[in-house]
Design an enzyme around this catalytic site. Structure first.
Site, PDB file in Angstrom:
ATOM      1  N   HIS A 290       7.498  -6.289  -8.151  1.00 37.74           N
ATOM      2  CA  HIS A 290       7.680  -7.330  -9.181  1.00 37.74           C
ATOM      3  C   HIS A 290       8.570  -6.843 -10.308  1.00 37.74           C
ATOM      4  CE1 HIS A 290       4.673  -5.848 -12.222  1.00 37.74           C
ATOM      5  NE2 HIS A 290       3.968  -5.462 -11.174  1.00 37.74           N
ATOM      6  N   ASP A 302       5.563   0.373 -13.643  1.00 43.42           N
ATOM      7  CA  ASP A 302       4.895  -0.867 -13.243  1.00 43.42           C
ATOM      8  C   ASP A 302       5.741  -2.059 -13.686  1.00 43.42           C
ATOM      9  OD1 ASP A 302       3.104  -2.792 -12.441  1.00 43.42           O
ATOM     10  OD2 ASP A 302       1.712  -2.471 -14.108  1.00 43.42           O
ATOM     11  N   GLU A 336       4.119 -11.473 -12.067  1.00 46.26           N
ATOM     12  CA  GLU A 336       2.989 -10.866 -11.346  1.00 46.26           C
ATOM     13  C   GLU A 336       1.860 -10.522 -12.298  1.00 46.26           C
ATOM     14  OE1 GLU A 336       0.398  -7.597 -10.052  1.00 46.26           O
ATOM     15  OE2 GLU A 336       1.838  -7.564 -11.704  1.00 46.26           O
ATOM     16  N   GLU A 337       2.209 -10.014 -13.469  1.00 49.31           N
ATOM     17  CA  GLU A 337       1.185  -9.539 -14.398  1.00 49.31           C
ATOM     18  C   GLU A 337       0.268 -10.657 -14.885  1.00 49.31           C
ATOM     19  OE1 GLU A 337       0.529  -6.594 -14.667  1.00 49.31           O
ATOM     20  OE2 GLU A 337       2.312  -5.349 -14.521  1.00 49.31           O
ATOM     21  N   ASP A 364       3.395  -1.624  -5.652  1.00 46.89           N
ATOM     22  CA  ASP A 364       3.020  -1.918  -7.038  1.00 46.89           C
ATOM     23  C   ASP A 364       1.919  -0.969  -7.501  1.00 46.89           C
ATOM     24  OD1 ASP A 364       2.844  -3.096  -9.533  1.00 46.89           O
ATOM     25  OD2 ASP A 364       1.560  -4.744  -8.858  1.00 46.89           O
TER      26      ASP A 364
END
Length: 472
Positions: A290, A302, A336-337, A364
């Site tokens: 992501h 991340d 995504e988060e 991830d």
């Protein structure tokens, strides 16, 4: 698992049925598992070529250098931010310039939350500035803030036992770190549980395996019918300090100010590029990471690393002049988060073709030195993946572990598509996760080279095998 039964000289021979596309002919399995093993073994030279190019050749350090250029110049990429959309446009151009095929953007709607100015100060028993990071989707405080006494608890059970003490207070959670999956519930549900017993706000000990006074943010979730209260994470050190104070009966008072605000959803894109399959172009092996991040640090680990080794996997395959039988599709997810928002919309758009997805992959969990591959799928598919991973013996990375997963690919896995994720040092990963420490300094170019090699070998071989991975 189904079996064909053949009689040989009075005995019984069990032959596992193949499944998936291009496998059946008149209902009979074309090949034995031994033949599949032989096919996979034939990729040994290709695997070595990918490893040599990624780890020792002209492509070494390329994924690291590409990532550094993006995160150093764009910075963190929060859902709904201009930084994220700038990064998407840059990646769209990068993938085109890299010579990948069918490069395009797929529009989605994503959340837009901003933390604003925020602070926390302990007023009693002494003045102490508390480092905080508001949690994603939290509401803000009134402009004057919330000043209240603190109730420290170590679990939801303790909060329930002491519910009568919580009303009108700020609940501080000092839950121990067990592992991420078990401990993260305090971040996601802490505000709701505190609000149920009348708390004014909640402060959650950061979900981290190690701390040097670093708060770690992340998403939290409100619940319909429960009052919304402001919520933020605090450092391990401050949570433990307040817990020690409380154990001595010392009164703690905190003033919390948060300018967090949620705006209407906004437009964004999942970023897609491909190497089109030579024989079964409609069939897909999906490789992904992501592109969004939280708004602290650089989002290098991340999930910049995962996104860029996924790009690198296709680059390596293209550079070697390889074209697998089925399509290799790179997807760089957005939002995504916030719970896989972009990926869910991708799934809704593409699930009509779910039978054509052989494997979905997401990196991830960091791109430190890989220890193996996590995999979810049928036993037959697992056996095939073990043979594929044996091709990585030159790197001494051959393990196939359980629980292949990823926020963005879980929609497919839950629907029965085999899924894989890269496994590395998760303990170290949570030192930096969702914190100001998630920067390029965390990244190691040599480890990224190895991670990219693993990702490329696995994705290419699965995409080029004659059959799709069998499902349960």
């Amino acid at each position: 698992m189904k079996f064909l039964i053949f009689a040989f000289f009075g005995g019984v021979h069990l032959l596992s049925l193949c499944s998936g596309k291009a496998i059946y002919k008149n209902g009979i399995c074309k090949r034995t598992f031994e033949e599949i093993k032989e096919e996979i073994a034939s990729y040994g030279d290709v695997a070595k070529a990918i490893i040599n190019l990624a780890v020792y050749g002209k492509a070494q350090n390329r994924s690291y250098e590409r990532l550094a250029l993006l995160v150093d110049t764009v910075g963190p990429r929060l859902s709904g931010s201009k930084n994220l959309e700038k990064a998407i446009q840059i990646m769209y151009q990068n993938l085109q310039q890299d010579g990948l095929e069918n490069v395009h953007l797929e529009p989605v709607r994503i959340p837009h939350w901003e933390r604003g100015e925020e602070s926390a100060v302990m007023l009693e028993p002494r003045i102490h500035k508390i480092a905080i990071l508001g949690l994603g989707s939290s509401i803000g405080t009134p402009p004057e803030g919330i000043t209240a006494e603190v109730l420290v608890v170590t679990s939801f059970d303790e909060l329930q036992r002491r519910a009568s003490e919580a009303r009108g207070k700020i609940v501080v959670y000092n839950q121990p770190y067990i592992n991420y999956s078990r401990t993260v519930q305090y971040r996601t549900q802490g505000a709701v549980e505190a609000a149920k017993v009348g708390a004014l706000a909640s402060l959650i000990r950061s979900v981290a395996s190690f701390s040097i006074y670093s708060p770690h943010t992340g998403i939290q979730e409100y619940q319909d019918g429960v009052p919304k209260i402001p919520t933020a994470c605090i450092t391990v050190e401050d949570a433990e300090m307040m817990s020690r104070m409380a154990s001595h009966g010392i009164k703690i008072v905190i003033q919390l100010k948060m300018g967090a605000k949620t705006y209407p959803d906004t437009d964004s894109f999942n970023t897609v590029a491909e190497i089109t399959g030579s024989k079964y172009p409609e069939q897909v092996v999906l490789v992904s990471g992501h592109l969004d991040s939280w708004d602290v640090g650089q989002g290098a680990m991340d999930d910049g690393g995962g996104a860029f080794i996924s790009w690198e996997a296709l680059s390596l395959i293209k550079d070697l002049g390889l074209r697998p039988k089925r399509t290799l599709r790179l997807v760089l997810w957005t939002a995504e988060e916030q719970g896989g928002v972009g990926a869910f919309q991708y799934y809704q758009l593409h699930k009509v073709n779910i039978s054509n997805y052989s494997l979905v992959m997401e990196s991830d969990a960091g791109t430190f030195l890989p220890t193996g591959l996590q995999f979810t799928g049928s036993e037959k598919a697992r056996a095939i993946m073990e043979e594929v991973m044996s091709l990585l013996q030159p790197l001494n990375i051959t393990q196939v572990l359980s629980h292949g997963e990823g926020t963005d690919i879980n929609f497919w896995i839950q629907a029965g598509v085999p899924g894989a994720s890269l496994l590395d040092d998760l303990y170290k990963y949570f030192f930096f996760h969702h914190s100001h420490g998630d920067t390029m300094t965390v990244m190691d170019p040599k480890q990224m080279n190895v991670a990219a090699a693993v990702w490329a070998v696995v994705s290419y071989v699965v995409a080029d095998m004659e059959e799709m991975l069998p499902r349960s």
